[in-house]
Design an enzyme around this catalytic site. Structure first.
Site, PDB file in Angstrom:
ATOM      1  N   SER A  22      23.433 -21.120  19.530  1.00  0.00           N
ATOM      2  CA  SER A  22      24.884 -21.249  19.661  1.00  0.00           C
ATOM      3  C   SER A  22      25.493 -21.790  18.374  1.00  0.00           C
ATOM      4  O   SER A  22      24.800 -22.385  17.538  1.00  0.00           O
ATOM      5  CB  SER A  22      25.222 -22.197  20.813  1.00  0.00           C
ATOM      6  OG  SER A  22      24.851 -23.525  20.479  1.00  0.00           O
ATOM      7  N   GLU A  78      11.226 -26.996  24.547  1.00  0.00           N
ATOM      8  CA  GLU A  78      12.070 -25.958  23.959  1.00  0.00           C
ATOM      9  C   GLU A  78      11.694 -25.633  22.509  1.00  0.00           C
ATOM     10  O   GLU A  78      12.225 -24.676  21.932  1.00  0.00           O
ATOM     11  CB  GLU A  78      13.540 -26.360  24.061  1.00  0.00           C
ATOM     12  CG  GLU A  78      14.023 -26.401  25.518  1.00  0.00           C
ATOM     13  CD  GLU A  78      15.513 -26.671  25.645  1.00  0.00           C
ATOM     14  OE1 GLU A  78      16.240 -26.526  24.639  1.00  0.00           O
ATOM     15  OE2 GLU A  78      15.946 -27.027  26.753  1.00  0.00           O
ATOM     16  N   GLY A 133      -8.833 -16.653  15.318  1.00  0.00           N
ATOM     17  CA  GLY A 133      -9.794 -15.579  15.502  1.00  0.00           C
ATOM     18  C   GLY A 133      -9.426 -14.574  16.568  1.00  0.00           C
ATOM     19  O   GLY A 133      -9.621 -13.364  16.391  1.00  0.00           O
ATOM     20  N   HIS A 182     -12.378 -20.935   4.560  1.00  0.00           N
ATOM     21  CA  HIS A 182     -11.573 -22.082   4.136  1.00  0.00           C
ATOM     22  C   HIS A 182     -12.325 -22.753   3.002  1.00  0.00           C
ATOM     23  O   HIS A 182     -13.549 -22.879   3.046  1.00  0.00           O
ATOM     24  CB  HIS A 182     -11.358 -23.048   5.303  1.00  0.00           C
ATOM     25  CG  HIS A 182     -10.553 -24.269   4.967  1.00  0.00           C
ATOM     26  ND1 HIS A 182      -9.428 -24.219   4.171  1.00  0.00           N
ATOM     27  CD2 HIS A 182     -10.706 -25.577   5.318  1.00  0.00           C
ATOM     28  CE1 HIS A 182      -8.920 -25.444   4.058  1.00  0.00           C
ATOM     29  NE2 HIS A 182      -9.680 -26.283   4.734  1.00  0.00           N
ATOM     30  N   GLN A 230     -13.236 -17.824  14.590  1.00  0.00           N
ATOM     31  CA  GLN A 230     -13.280 -16.858  13.494  1.00  0.00           C
ATOM     32  C   GLN A 230     -14.579 -16.065  13.501  1.00  0.00           C
ATOM     33  O   GLN A 230     -14.592 -14.865  13.217  1.00  0.00           O
ATOM     34  CB  GLN A 230     -13.118 -17.570  12.150  1.00  0.00           C
ATOM     35  CG  GLN A 230     -11.729 -18.105  11.879  1.00  0.00           C
ATOM     36  CD  GLN A 230     -10.704 -17.006  11.631  1.00  0.00           C
ATOM     37  OE1 GLN A 230     -11.036 -15.900  11.206  1.00  0.00           O
ATOM     38  NE2 GLN A 230      -9.445 -17.304  11.908  1.00  0.00           N
ATOM     39  N   GLU A 262     -16.663 -30.238   8.985  1.00  0.00           N
ATOM     40  CA  GLU A 262     -17.465 -31.457   8.948  1.00  0.00           C
ATOM     41  C   GLU A 262     -18.963 -31.232   9.117  1.00  0.00           C
ATOM     42  O   GLU A 262     -19.762 -32.126   8.827  1.00  0.00           O
ATOM     43  CB  GLU A 262     -16.978 -32.460  10.001  1.00  0.00           C
ATOM     44  CG  GLU A 262     -17.132 -32.010  11.441  1.00  0.00           C
ATOM     45  CD  GLU A 262     -15.914 -31.272  11.972  1.00  0.00           C
ATOM     46  OE1 GLU A 262     -15.762 -31.214  13.209  1.00  0.00           O
ATOM     47  OE2 GLU A 262     -15.122 -30.760  11.154  1.00  0.00           O
ATOM     48  N   ILE A 263     -19.375 -30.057   9.571  1.00  0.00           N
ATOM     49  CA  ILE A 263     -20.818 -29.819   9.715  1.00  0.00           C
ATOM     50  C   ILE A 263     -21.356 -28.825   8.685  1.00  0.00           C
ATOM     51  O   ILE A 263     -22.564 -28.647   8.572  1.00  0.00           O
ATOM     52  CB  ILE A 263     -21.185 -29.359  11.142  1.00  0.00           C
ATOM     53  CG1 ILE A 263     -20.679 -27.946  11.420  1.00  0.00           C
ATOM     54  CG2 ILE A 263     -20.688 -30.340  12.180  1.00  0.00           C
ATOM     55  CD1 ILE A 263     -21.209 -27.385  12.725  1.00  0.00           C
ATOM     56  N   TYR A 320     -20.285 -18.653  15.614  1.00  0.00           N
ATOM     57  CA  TYR A 320     -19.736 -17.616  16.493  1.00  0.00           C
ATOM     58  C   TYR A 320     -18.624 -18.208  17.360  1.00  0.00           C
ATOM     59  O   TYR A 320     -18.574 -18.038  18.563  1.00  0.00           O
ATOM     60  CB  TYR A 320     -20.843 -17.001  17.351  1.00  0.00           C
ATOM     61  CG  TYR A 320     -20.507 -15.636  17.915  1.00  0.00           C
ATOM     62  CD1 TYR A 320     -20.455 -14.525  17.084  1.00  0.00           C
ATOM     63  CD2 TYR A 320     -20.240 -15.462  19.274  1.00  0.00           C
ATOM     64  CE1 TYR A 320     -20.144 -13.280  17.587  1.00  0.00           C
ATOM     65  CE2 TYR A 320     -19.930 -14.218  19.796  1.00  0.00           C
ATOM     66  CZ  TYR A 320     -19.879 -13.132  18.953  1.00  0.00           C
ATOM     67  OH  TYR A 320     -19.565 -11.876  19.461  1.00  0.00           O
ATOM     68  N   GLY A 321     -17.736 -18.937  16.678  1.00  0.00           N
ATOM     69  CA  GLY A 321     -16.588 -19.509  17.356  1.00  0.00           C
ATOM     70  C   GLY A 321     -15.375 -18.615  17.194  1.00  0.00           C
ATOM     71  O   GLY A 321     -15.485 -17.385  17.206  1.00  0.00           O
TER      72      GLY A 321
END
Length: 334
Positions: free
Chosen positions: A251, A230, A133, A107, A28, A83-84, A25-26
Site C-alpha cells: 500500500s 508476514e 540442494g 563453499h 547438496q 566443521e567436519i 549425501y546430504g
C-alpha cells in the site's frame, strides 16, 4: 567485469572418462550426485555408515567409505559440513589423493582459511550453486537450473578450469549461468550475507521488532504476525522482483513508511557495524572463533543456540502455527 558461462560456452567435456566421488549425501550431495548420474557420468558416493549411506544405496549409487571412494576417483567433490571437512580430509581424503586428481568444494571456507591445504599437484576448484540442494535437483529435473559460482584455486593439471566448467554443466548449472569468482570472494561474501543480513541481521531485526511491540503492551500474538509471519509475504515479492516489486505491491501507506522510517532503524551506524562484521570475516577472526569453538565441543555455539530457542517469539510462534494447518510445521522441539 562479471563473466557468466552457459551451456554453449563449455566446449570440452573434461569429465568424460573420469570417475567422480561425491563425499557426503546430504542436501547438496544428493543433488550433485543425482544430476551428474542423470547426465551419464560415473559417480560413486563416499560417506560413513548411517542414514545417508543407506539412502544413497537406495538411490542406486555405489557407496563406499570415504577413503575407498577417493582411491578410485579422479574428481572428488567434498560436500560435508564445514566443521567436519578438515578431519575427514586429513584422515580419509588426503592420504588417498593422486597427482592431478581434482579436489572440489561447494563453499570455500576450509580452503580459504587454511583448514585444508591440498598438495600442489592436485587441482582445486569450486562449484557453488546459489540455492539449497532440493532446488538444485528439482530445477534440474524440470529442465532448468539454479545459477552457480565457480572458481579455481589450483591448476596443477592445466585442465582445472575445463574440469570445473564441465562439472558445473554436469549438475545443470550452466543452463542458468555460472559466474566466475575466487575462493576468497565466495567465502567472504557468503559469510557476510549470512551474518549481516540473511541470518544474523534479519533474526535480530525481527526479535527487536517483536520485543518493542510486546514491551509497549501489545499482544505477543499480534507482534508475531506483524514482524515475523508476514515477513514471508515481503520476501517472496522481493525474491520475484526486487525491492521495486515490493514497493509496487504494498500500500501507499506502507511504502511511505518504508521511506521515512527505514533510515531511522537502519542508521549509518548499522552500516559501520556491518563493515566491522566484514572485517572480522576478512581477517580471520570469525573463522578462528568458529574453528576453536568446534575444537572445544561447540560450547559457545550450543549455549547461544539454547538461549535463542527459549526466546518468547519461538514459544508464541509454535502456538500460532498450530492454528495454521496450511503451514507444514517445521518446529524444532528439544
Amino acid at each position: 567485469m562479471t563473466t557468466v558461462y552457459y551451456d554453449q560456452d563449455v566446449k570440452t567435456d573434461a569429465l568424460q572418462g573420469k570417475k567422480i566421488a561425491v563425499v557426503g549425501y546430504g542436501s547438496q550431495g544428493h543433488a550433485h550426485a543425482q544430476n551428474l548420474k542423470d547426465n551419464g557420468y560415473d559417480v560413486v558416493i563416499g560417506i560413513r555408515p548411517g542414514r545417508s549411506f543407506d539412502k544413497a544405496k537406495e538411490d542406486g549409487f555405489d557407496v563406499f567409505p570415504v577413503a575407498e571412494a577417493v582411491k578410485q576417483a579422479d574428481v572428488i567433490m567434498v560436500l560435508l559440513p564445514d566443521e567436519i571437512q578438515g578431519d575427514v580430509y586429513k584422515n580419509e581424503i588426503e592420504p588417498n589423493l593422486e597427482k592431478h586428481n581434482a579436489l572440489a568444494f561447494a563453499h570455500g571456507f576450509n580452503i580459504h582459511f587454511g583448514v585444508i591445504q591440498p598438495p600442489a599437484d592436485v587441482d582445486v576448484f569450486l562449484v557453488a550453486p546459489k540455492g539449497p540442494g532440493h532446488l538444485v535437483r528439482r530445477t534440474f529435473v524440470e529442465g532448468s537450473a539454479v545459477p552457480s559460482l565457480f572458481g579455481i584455486q589450483q591448476d596443477a593439471s592445466g585442465q582445472a578450469r575445463n574440469i570445473a566448467l564441465s562439472y558445473a554443466k554436469g549438475i545443470g548449472a550452466t543452463r542458468a549461468g555460472v559466474i566466475e569468482t575466487t575462493f576468497k570472494e565466495e567465502t567472504e561474501t557468503d559469510l557476510f550475507g549470512e551474518q549481516a543480513v540473511l541470518c544474523g541481521g534479519v533474526s535480530k531485526l525481527i526479535q527487536s521488532g517483536f520485543e518493542t511491540l510486546v514491551e509497549a503492551g501489545y499482544q505477543p500474538e499480534l507482534a508475531y504476525f506483524e514482524v515475523l509471519h508476514e515477513m514471508k509475504l515481503i520476501v517472496d515479492l522481493m525474491y520475484e522482483g526486487g525491492m521495486e516489486n515490493v514497493r509496487y505491491s504494498i500500500s501507499n501507506t506502507a511504502e511511505f513508511g518504508d521511506y521515512v522510517s527505514g533510515p531511522r532503524v537502519i542508521t549509518p551506524d548499522v552500516k559501520e557495524n556491518m563493515k566491522a562484521v566484514l572485517t572480522d570475516i576478512q581477517n580471520g577472526n570469525f573463522s578462528n572463533r568458529f574453528i576453536e569453538d568446534n575444537k572445544n565441543g561447540f560450547k559457545e555455539f550450543y549455549k547461544l543456540r539454547e538461549e535463542q530457542h527459549g526466546h518468547q517469539i519461538e514459544k508464541v510462534g509454535r502456538e500460532l502455527r498450530e492454528m495454521m494447518p496450511f503451514i507444514k510445521s517445521k518446529s524444532i522441539e528439544k
